[in-house]
Design an enzyme around this catalytic site. Structure first.
Site, mmCIF file in Angstrom:
data_model
loop_
_atom_site.group_PDB
_atom_site.id
_atom_site.type_symbol
_atom_site.label_atom_id
_atom_site.label_comp_id
_atom_site.label_asym_id
_atom_site.label_seq_id
_atom_site.Cartn_x
_atom_site.Cartn_y
_atom_site.Cartn_z
ATOM 1 N N ARG A 145 0.964 -0.832 -0.235
ATOM 2 C CA ARG A 145 0.004 0.309 0.110
ATOM 3 C C ARG A 145 0.778 0.774 0.518
ATOM 4 O O ARG A 145 0.518 1.957 -0.887
ATOM 5 C CB ARG A 145 -1.108 0.337 0.414
ATOM 6 C CG ARG A 145 -2.193 -1.010 1.142
ATOM 7 C CD ARG A 145 -2.989 -1.307 2.090
ATOM 8 N NE ARG A 145 -1.996 -1.312 3.369
ATOM 9 C CZ ARG A 145 -2.300 -1.226 4.560
ATOM 10 N NH1 ARG A 145 -3.578 -0.232 5.018
ATOM 11 N NH2 ARG A 145 -1.400 -1.838 5.365
ATOM 12 N N ASN B 73 -6.137 -2.825 1.802
ATOM 13 C CA ASN B 73 -5.569 -4.259 2.097
ATOM 14 C C ASN B 73 -8.019 -4.600 2.513
ATOM 15 O O ASN B 73 -8.081 -4.297 2.334
ATOM 16 C CB ASN B 73 -5.156 -4.605 3.281
ATOM 17 C CG ASN B 73 -3.976 -4.497 3.287
ATOM 18 O OD1 ASN B 73 -3.300 -4.785 2.623
ATOM 19 N ND2 ASN B 73 -3.311 -4.633 4.572
#
Length: 93
Positions: A21, A39
């Site tokens: 990320r 996520n």
């Protein structure tokens, strides 16, 4: 918004716990695209990428590599309608 496209991507493989990320956010900021990354409970990562077509495609291409510890198995991409309220690039979950 006519000069922008939006794509939703789902990245599968070893992509959680490897800074995917944060890496995605950095790539997006370098390319100047907007959106978010998060996520998913199934171990995949989802992202929304909004910007000029060439920049969005470059971002999606880079997601196949990811950061060094990632092992990307697949990136599925879906065209979506760009929304004007998307600004910056955030890690949302």
């Amino acid at each position: 918004m006519a000069d922008k496209i939006a794509r939703r991507a789902r990245v599968m493989g070893r992509v959680q716990g490897v800074a995917f990320r944060a890496w995605t956010q950095g790539q997006a900021e370098n390319l100047g695209v907007q959106g978010w990354v998060c996520n998913n409970p199934d171990g995949s990562v989802s992202a929304l990428v909004v910007g000029p077509p060439d920049k969005v495609e470059a971002m999606l291409d880079s997601m196949w590599a990811g950061p060094g510890a990632a092992a990307v198995r697949d990136v599925s991409v879906e065209a979506v309608t760009p929304v004007p309220e998307v600004t910056g690039f955030e890690i949302t979950g």
